[in-house]
Design an enzyme around this catalytic site. Structure first.
Site, PDB file in Angstrom:
ATOM      1  N   HIS A 268      27.225  35.072  -4.946  1.00 19.13           N
ATOM      2  CA  HIS A 268      28.676  35.110  -4.678  1.00 19.13           C
ATOM      3  C   HIS A 268      28.880  35.695  -3.282  1.00 19.13           C
ATOM      4  O   HIS A 268      28.345  35.166  -2.314  1.00 19.13           O
ATOM      5  CB  HIS A 268      29.332  35.909  -5.810  1.00 19.13           C
ATOM      6  N   HIS A 307      28.538  24.852  -3.878  1.00 20.02           N
ATOM      7  CA  HIS A 307      29.701  25.542  -4.430  1.00 20.02           C
ATOM      8  C   HIS A 307      30.031  24.931  -5.775  1.00 20.02           C
ATOM      9  O   HIS A 307      29.891  23.727  -5.961  1.00 20.02           O
ATOM     10  CB  HIS A 307      30.903  25.383  -3.486  1.00 20.02           C
ATOM     11  N   ASP A 363      30.231  31.188   3.370  1.00 15.78           N
ATOM     12  CA  ASP A 363      29.278  32.212   3.786  1.00 15.78           C
ATOM     13  C   ASP A 363      28.264  31.723   4.807  1.00 15.78           C
ATOM     14  O   ASP A 363      27.525  32.518   5.374  1.00 15.78           O
ATOM     15  CB  ASP A 363      28.518  32.746   2.561  1.00 15.78           C
TER      16      ASP A 363
HETATM   17  N1  ACO Z   1      20.137  25.168  -2.256  1.00 10.95           N
HETATM   18  C1  ACO Z   1      19.378  24.272  -2.921  1.00 10.95           C
HETATM   19  N2  ACO Z   1      19.726  23.661  -4.071  1.00 10.95           N
HETATM   20  C2  ACO Z   1      20.921  24.002  -4.572  1.00 10.95           C
HETATM   21  C3  ACO Z   1      21.795  24.905  -3.933  1.00 10.95           C
HETATM   22  C4  ACO Z   1      21.351  25.501  -2.724  1.00 10.95           C
HETATM   23  N3  ACO Z   1      22.109  26.367  -2.074  1.00 10.95           N
HETATM   24  N4  ACO Z   1      22.906  25.044  -4.662  1.00 10.95           N
HETATM   25  C5  ACO Z   1      22.778  24.240  -5.736  1.00 10.95           C
HETATM   26  N5  ACO Z   1      21.578  23.605  -5.678  1.00 10.95           N
HETATM   27  C6  ACO Z   1      21.079  22.592  -6.618  1.00 10.95           C
HETATM   28  C7  ACO Z   1      20.713  23.235  -7.937  1.00 10.95           C
HETATM   29  O1  ACO Z   1      19.353  23.635  -7.943  1.00 10.95           O
HETATM   30  C8  ACO Z   1      20.966  22.084  -8.910  1.00 10.95           C
HETATM   31  O2  ACO Z   1      19.921  21.160  -8.780  1.00 10.95           O
HETATM   32  P1  ACO Z   1      19.422  20.339 -10.101  1.00 10.95           P
HETATM   33  O3  ACO Z   1      20.587  19.505 -10.498  1.00 10.95           O
HETATM   34  O4  ACO Z   1      18.258  19.577  -9.619  1.00 10.95           O
HETATM   35  O5  ACO Z   1      19.073  21.389 -11.110  1.00 10.95           O
HETATM   36  C9  ACO Z   1      22.218  21.413  -8.317  1.00 10.95           C
HETATM   37  O6  ACO Z   1      22.159  21.705  -6.897  1.00 10.95           O
HETATM   38  C10 ACO Z   1      23.528  21.917  -8.908  1.00 10.95           C
HETATM   39  O7  ACO Z   1      23.593  23.321  -8.668  1.00 10.95           O
HETATM   40  P2  ACO Z   1      24.067  24.389  -9.720  1.00 10.95           P
HETATM   41  O8  ACO Z   1      23.216  25.613  -9.570  1.00 10.95           O
HETATM   42  O9  ACO Z   1      24.197  23.782 -11.083  1.00 10.95           O
HETATM   43  O10 ACO Z   1      25.529  24.674  -9.168  1.00 10.95           O
HETATM   44  P3  ACO Z   1      26.457  25.893  -9.540  1.00 10.95           P
HETATM   45  O11 ACO Z   1      27.842  25.399  -9.463  1.00 10.95           O
HETATM   46  O12 ACO Z   1      26.026  26.524 -10.808  1.00 10.95           O
HETATM   47  O13 ACO Z   1      26.167  26.966  -8.377  1.00 10.95           O
HETATM   48  C11 ACO Z   1      26.263  28.169  -6.377  1.00 10.95           C
HETATM   49  C12 ACO Z   1      26.974  27.167  -7.297  1.00 10.95           C
HETATM   50  C13 ACO Z   1      25.942  29.451  -7.139  1.00 10.95           C
HETATM   51  C14 ACO Z   1      27.206  28.532  -5.236  1.00 10.95           C
HETATM   52  C15 ACO Z   1      24.981  27.518  -5.835  1.00 10.95           C
HETATM   53  O14 ACO Z   1      25.305  26.367  -5.074  1.00 10.95           O
HETATM   54  C16 ACO Z   1      24.153  28.479  -4.993  1.00 10.95           C
HETATM   55  O15 ACO Z   1      23.365  29.240  -5.545  1.00 10.95           O
HETATM   56  N6  ACO Z   1      24.309  28.494  -3.620  1.00 10.95           N
HETATM   57  C17 ACO Z   1      23.616  29.432  -2.796  1.00 10.95           C
HETATM   58  C18 ACO Z   1      24.291  30.796  -2.834  1.00 10.95           C
HETATM   59  C19 ACO Z   1      25.612  30.799  -2.115  1.00 10.95           C
HETATM   60  O16 ACO Z   1      25.737  30.307  -0.990  1.00 10.95           O
HETATM   61  N7  ACO Z   1      26.626  31.413  -2.747  1.00 10.95           N
HETATM   62  C20 ACO Z   1      27.951  31.541  -2.170  1.00 10.95           C
HETATM   63  C21 ACO Z   1      28.935  30.633  -2.846  1.00 10.95           C
HETATM   64  S1  ACO Z   1      30.515  30.755  -2.101  1.00 10.95           S
HETATM   65  C22 ACO Z   1      31.103  32.223  -2.659  1.00 10.95           C
HETATM   66  O17 ACO Z   1      30.857  32.662  -3.724  1.00 10.95           O
HETATM   67  C23 ACO Z   1      31.905  32.989  -1.753  1.00 10.95           C
END
Ligand code: ACO
Length: 435
Positions: A268, A307, A363
Site C-alpha cells: 500500500h 493496482h 507510488d
Molecule cells: N509486479 C509484477 N506482477 C504483478 C504486479 C507487480 N507490481 N502486480 C500484480 N502483478 C500480477 C500478479 O502476480 C497477478 O499475476 P497472476 O494473475 O499471474 O497471478 C496479477 O498481476 C494480478 O495481480 P493481483 O496481485 O491479483 O492484484 P491485486 O489487485 O490483488 O494487487 C497490488 C494490487 C497490491 C497493488 C499489486 O499490483 C502489487 O503488489 N503492486 C506492487 C506494490 C504497489 O505498487 N503497491 C502500491 C499500490 S497503490 C497504493 O496503494 C497507494
C-alpha cells in the site's frame, strides 16, 4: 417484474428468487433467504480481499479504473491539482463544496492554529529508539493523542468531531516532521504559523540554525500538488481500516492510527519507499531487462506497478510525471528517473504486464520526486499519511453519519475441526509452531 433485477434458481430447493439490482449492485443480505431448511443459516457470499464487494455508499471520491479517471466530489483530479491548494481540496473533500474566499481564509487559519503538539506528546516521541522508523513513530503518536483529547470519543457530536478533524489535519505534519527529525538525530522544530501548510511542514523538517525557514516556492507548490493527489482514493486498504475501526465507535485518533498502520505496508503506501529500494537495486538502465525477467519469473513484484482498481494509467502518476519536470528544473534531474522511465517503457510493451493491465501507480514516480526534493525514503510513507488523513477523516465522517452503517463484522467459512474430546497433557502429540 422489473427488468432491473436478478432471478436466481436455487437448485438445491428448486426455488426461484428475484433480487432487485440497484446501482449495478445486489444486496448480499438478499441471499440469506436462500435456505435448504428452516434452521439453515442461508446463503453467504465468499469474497476474500473484497474483490467484488461494495461496503458503503459514498459521495466523496469517484474512480473509473478502466478509463483512468479520478474525481473528488465530482471535480477531476487534474483540475484540482492545477487550480487549488491542498487545504482548499481538504475542505472540498470534507464538506462537499469548494470554499469561497472567506471560508478558505477561516479554514486555513483554523488548521494553522492546531499545528502545535502538547509538550507531553513531544516528550513521548523523544523516547522512541534513536533509529525508529518514522511510520512506527507516527502511528504510535497519533494513537497517543487519544489520551490527550479524551473528549474525542464522543463521535456522535458533530461539533466535537469537527474539532478533532481540524486537530488531526493540523498536527499530522508536525508529528511526521518530528518523527523524521528523531530518526536522523536532529532537534524537533516547532511550527511556524506565518508559513502555509506545506511550507510549514518543510520548515519543521529542514530548518537548522537559520531564524526563519524560506521554502523554495516551486518545491513547496510541488509538494502541495502531491498532497492533493494523495488526499483520498475511496475504499482502499487504509480507508477501509479507518471505516472498520471507526465503526466500533473508537475515537478518530485511534482510528487514524490504525489506518496509518495499514498504509505503512509495502503493498500500500509503503510501496513508494520500496520503489526507491528497487531502483537502487537495479542500479543502471542496462540492468532493467534482467530485473523485469526476474519479476516475470516470480521473484518479487515490480514495486509501484499494478493496482486493484486501475486497469489503465493511474491519472495521479501522469500529474506526478509532469510535476517531476518542474521539480527537476530546481533540483537537477534525479538519475533514478532514467531507470524508472526505462522500466516503464519495457514493462508497458511486455506481454506479462500488458495482459495483466499493470501500469505505473501513484507510488512509482512520487519517490523519485521526493528524493530530488531532499526527502529520505524512510519519510515517504509519512508524506502519504499527511494528506490521506483528510480522506480518512472525510470517509469516517461519512460512515458515522450514514444510518445504514453498523459495526463492521464479516462472516467466515469455518474450515477447522468441530467439538473435539479434550486430550490430557501426557497424550498430546504436539504441533509445530511454524506452518
Ligand atoms: N509486479 C509484477 N506482477 C504483478 C504486479 C507487480 N507490481 N502486480 C500484480 N502483478 C500480477 C500478479 O502476480 C497477478 O499475476 P497472476 O494473475 O499471474 O497471478 C496479477 O498481476 C494480478 O495481480 P493481483 O496481485 O491479483 O492484484 P491485486 O489487485 O490483488 O494487487 C497490488 C494490487 C497490491 C497493488 C499489486 O499490483 C502489487 O503488489 N503492486 C506492487 C506494490 C504497489 O505498487 N503497491 C502500491 C499500490 S497503490 C497504493 O496503494 C497507494
Amino acid at each position: 417484474m422489473s427488468s432491473n433485477s436478478l432471478t436466481i434458481t436455487d437448485n438445491r430447493t428448486n426455488r426461484t428468487f428475484t433480487l432487485p439490482i440497484e446501482n449495478g449492485t445486489v444486496r448480499a443480505m438478499e441471499f440469506r433467504q436462500m435456505r435448504t431448511s428452516d434452521d439453515d443459516f442461508g446463503l453467504m457470499l465468499y469474497d476474500p480481499a473484497f474483490m467484488n464487494t461494495a461496503s458503503c455508499r459514498s459521495s466523496i471520491t469517484y474512480i473509473d479504473g478502466d478509463r483512468g479517471i479520478l474525481e473528488y466530489r465530482g471535480y477531476p483530479i487534474e483540475v484540482l491539482a492545477e487550480h487549488c491548494t491542498f487545504l482548499e481540496v481538504a475542505y472540498l473533500l470534507l464538506f462537499g463544496e469548494l470554499p469561497n474566499e472567506a471560508e478558505l481564509k477561516n479554514w486555513v487559519n483554523e488548521i494553522t492554529h492546531h499545528t502545535m503538539l502538547h509538550e507531553n506528546t513531544k516528550q513521548f516521541m523523544e523516547n522512541f529508539r534513536y533509529d525508529a522508523h518514522p511510520m512506527s513513530m507516527l502511528v504510535s503518536t497519533v494513537a497517543a493523542l487519544s489520551s490527550v483529547y479524551p473528549e474525542a470519543r464522543n463521535v456522535h457530536d458533530a461539533a466535537n468531531r469537527l474539532r478533532q478533524i481540524k486537530r488531526l489535519i493540523g498536527k499530522m505534519p508536525t508529528i511526521a516532521a518530528m518523527s523524521y527529525r528523531h530518526s536522523v538525530g536532529f532537534p524537533y522544530v516547532y511550527p511556524d504559523n506565518d508559513l502555509n501548510y506545506t511550507e510549514n511542514f518543510m520548515n519543521m523538517l529542514w530548518r537548522m540554525v537559520e531564524p526563519k525557514y524560506a521554502a523554495h516556492p516551486v518545491l513547496a507548490r510541488a509538494l502541495d500538488i502531491l498532497f492533493i493527489l494523495h488526499a483520498d482514493h475511496e475504499q482502499n486498504c487504509s480507508t477501509s481500516t479507518m471505516r472498520a475501526v471507526g465503526s466500533s465507535l473508537a475515537d478518530p485518533y485511534l482510528s487514524i492510527a490504525s489506518a496509518a498502520a495499514a498504509l505503512s505496508g509495502a503493498l500500500h503506501g509503503g510501496a513508494n519507499e520500496e520503489v526507491l529500494r528497487m531502483l537502487d537495486e537495479i542500479g543502471t538502465k542496462d540492468n532493467v531487462p534482467a530485473y523485469i525477467k526476474r519479476v516475470k519469473d516470480g521473484h518479487g513484484k515490480l514495486m509501484g506497478f499494478g493496482h486493484r482498481v486501475y486497469k489503465n494509467y493511474d491519472p495521479r502518476a501522469k500529474i506526478i510525471k509532469w510535476t517531476a519536470e518542474q521539480v527537476f528544473e530546481v533540483t537537477g534531474r534525479n538519475p533514478k528517473l532514467d531507470i524508472a522511465l526505462e522500466l516503464e517503457r519495457i514493462a508497458l510493451q511486455d506481454e506479462y504486464f500488458v495482459t495483466r493491465k499493470l501500469y505505473p501507480n501513484v507510488d512509482f514516480y512520487s519517490g523519485i520526486i521526493y528524493q530530488a526534493m531532499g526527502f529520505k525514503p524512510e519519510i515517504f510513507t509519512a508524506l502519504f499519511a499527511i494528506p490521506r488523513t483528510v480522506g480518512w477523516l472525510a470517509q469516517w465522517q461519512e460512515m458515522i453519519t450514514d444510518a445504514e452503517q453498523k459495526i463492521v463484522r464479516p462472516r467466515q467459512i469455518y474450515t477447522g475441526q468441530r467439538t473435539r474430546s479434550f486430550v490430557p497433557m501426557e497424550e498430546r502429540h504436539g504441533a509445530s509452531m511454524v506452518k
